[in-house]
Design a protein around this motif. Sequence first.
Motif, PDB file in Angstrom:
ATOM      1  N   ALA A  67       0.815  -1.211   0.000  1.00 16.89           N
ATOM      2  CA  ALA A  67       0.000   0.000   0.000  1.00 16.89           C
ATOM      3  C   ALA A  67       0.849   1.262   0.000  1.00 16.89           C
ATOM      4  O   ALA A  67       0.547   2.225  -0.712  1.00 16.89           O
ATOM      5  CB  ALA A  67      -0.934  -0.002   1.211  1.00 16.89           C
ATOM      6  N   THR A  68       1.926   1.275   0.783  1.00 18.53           N
ATOM      7  CA  THR A  68       2.713   2.499   0.951  1.00 18.53           C
ATOM      8  C   THR A  68       3.828   2.642  -0.073  1.00 18.53           C
ATOM      9  O   THR A  68       4.237   3.766  -0.390  1.00 18.53           O
ATOM     10  CB  THR A  68       3.325   2.552   2.366  1.00 18.53           C
ATOM     11  N   VAL A  71       2.001   0.326  -4.598  1.00 16.47           N
ATOM     12  CA  VAL A  71       0.975   1.005  -5.391  1.00 16.47           C
ATOM     13  C   VAL A  71       1.488   2.325  -5.963  1.00 16.47           C
ATOM     14  O   VAL A  71       1.366   2.575  -7.167  1.00 16.47           O
ATOM     15  CB  VAL A  71      -0.307   1.215  -4.555  1.00 16.47           C
ATOM     16  N   PRO A  72       2.089   3.219  -5.144  1.00 16.18           N
ATOM     17  CA  PRO A  72       2.597   4.473  -5.715  1.00 16.18           C
ATOM     18  C   PRO A  72       3.681   4.257  -6.769  1.00 16.18           C
ATOM     19  O   PRO A  72       3.749   5.003  -7.752  1.00 16.18           O
ATOM     20  CB  PRO A  72       3.166   5.213  -4.492  1.00 16.18           C
ATOM     21  N   ASN A  95      -4.886   0.678   5.696  1.00 14.66           N
ATOM     22  CA  ASN A  95      -4.532   1.449   4.492  1.00 14.66           C
ATOM     23  C   ASN A  95      -5.745   1.554   3.572  1.00 14.66           C
ATOM     24  O   ASN A  95      -5.642   1.412   2.351  1.00 14.66           O
ATOM     25  CB  ASN A  95      -3.361   0.782   3.759  1.00 14.66           C
ATOM     26  N   ASN A  97      -7.657   3.963   2.478  1.00 15.24           N
ATOM     27  CA  ASN A  97      -7.696   4.965   1.414  1.00 15.24           C
ATOM     28  C   ASN A  97      -6.956   4.499   0.169  1.00 15.24           C
ATOM     29  O   ASN A  97      -7.394   4.745  -0.959  1.00 15.24           O
ATOM     30  CB  ASN A  97      -7.100   6.288   1.902  1.00 15.24           C
ATOM     31  N   THR A  98      -5.841   3.807   0.380  1.00 17.38           N
ATOM     32  CA  THR A  98      -5.088   3.289  -0.773  1.00 17.38           C
ATOM     33  C   THR A  98      -5.904   2.265  -1.532  1.00 17.38           C
ATOM     34  O   THR A  98      -6.072   2.356  -2.756  1.00 17.38           O
ATOM     35  CB  THR A  98      -3.760   2.652  -0.321  1.00 17.38           C
ATOM     36  N   TRP A  99      -6.429   1.280  -0.812  1.00 16.49           N
ATOM     37  CA  TRP A  99      -7.113   0.166  -1.477  1.00 16.49           C
ATOM     38  C   TRP A  99      -8.470   0.571  -2.052  1.00 16.49           C
ATOM     39  O   TRP A  99      -8.875   0.032  -3.082  1.00 16.49           O
ATOM     40  CB  TRP A  99      -7.297  -0.995  -0.502  1.00 16.49           C
ATOM     41  N   ILE A 102      -7.193   5.218  -4.011  1.00 20.55           N
ATOM     42  CA  ILE A 102      -6.011   5.469  -4.835  1.00 20.55           C
ATOM     43  C   ILE A 102      -5.830   4.397  -5.896  1.00 20.55           C
ATOM     44  O   ILE A 102      -5.500   4.700  -7.054  1.00 20.55           O
ATOM     45  CB  ILE A 102      -4.760   5.571  -3.948  1.00 20.55           C
ATOM     46  N   VAL A 103      -6.033   3.138  -5.531  1.00 18.34           N
ATOM     47  CA  VAL A 103      -5.836   2.033  -6.482  1.00 18.34           C
ATOM     48  C   VAL A 103      -6.731   2.191  -7.713  1.00 18.34           C
ATOM     49  O   VAL A 103      -6.270   2.111  -8.850  1.00 18.34           O
ATOM     50  CB  VAL A 103      -6.092   0.675  -5.792  1.00 18.34           C
TER      51      VAL A 103
END
Length: 231
Positions: A67-68, A71-72, A95, A97-99, A102-103
């Motif tokens: 995630a940190t 993904v970025p 995490n 918000n990422t999953w 953002i993804v």
Amino acid sequence: MRKYKVNLKLIRLFVIIVLVEIIFCCGLEQQTDDYPIIEAKATLAKWKDNKKAVLSLFFDDSTPGQATLGVPALISRNLVGTWFVNPGAEYYNNNLNTWENIVLAGGQELANHSFTHSGATTQGQVIYEVGEAAKAIWRIRKQDDYGSLMGFCTGGGTTWDAGILAQVLNNYKCIDRQANAGVKITATTILPGSNANTIFNLVPKVIDAGIWGRLHFHGISKTSGTYPLDY
């Protein structure tokens, strides 16, 4: 002198038919000139856009490092990964918000890795682990339940009833990545301590053979990362 009756209605009908045929033939000839008929040959591409081979990046377990860092890293390089997530696990929700934002916004793909990564041996357990994860992914995709297909893979080190699982996967539109895909596949698991050369060594083999290559990742951390960022 013999007289003949003339049926004017029949004559008019005959004239109309002749005129229609003349007009139709002229129009057909004009259409043929405007859109010439040419010979063409169609073939089915083995891979999308007729590429020579395909390479997939698979990430299991929705770990903190994925995630940190993962993904970025892919989004910044315009690469797409398939992230097999566990929406019911604590590390996923840490995490969120990422999953769940953002993804999707970054063009990445989510896949089903079961809800809690606990395995399942009864019908109720299998439906829960597969179904709840599938529903979470459809929600993130902003789709109704059963709205689209998704990949699936059981969690490593877990136990499942294979017969029940096959039926439930079909019901929830999940495609088991461990099933026979009908094409030759070569897969490499990226082990702890691996570097870019591990990945690059596979790429030429995949391209030369024109096959489906798959790189499987689990934990991701920086060289200076400290436990338990990832395992």
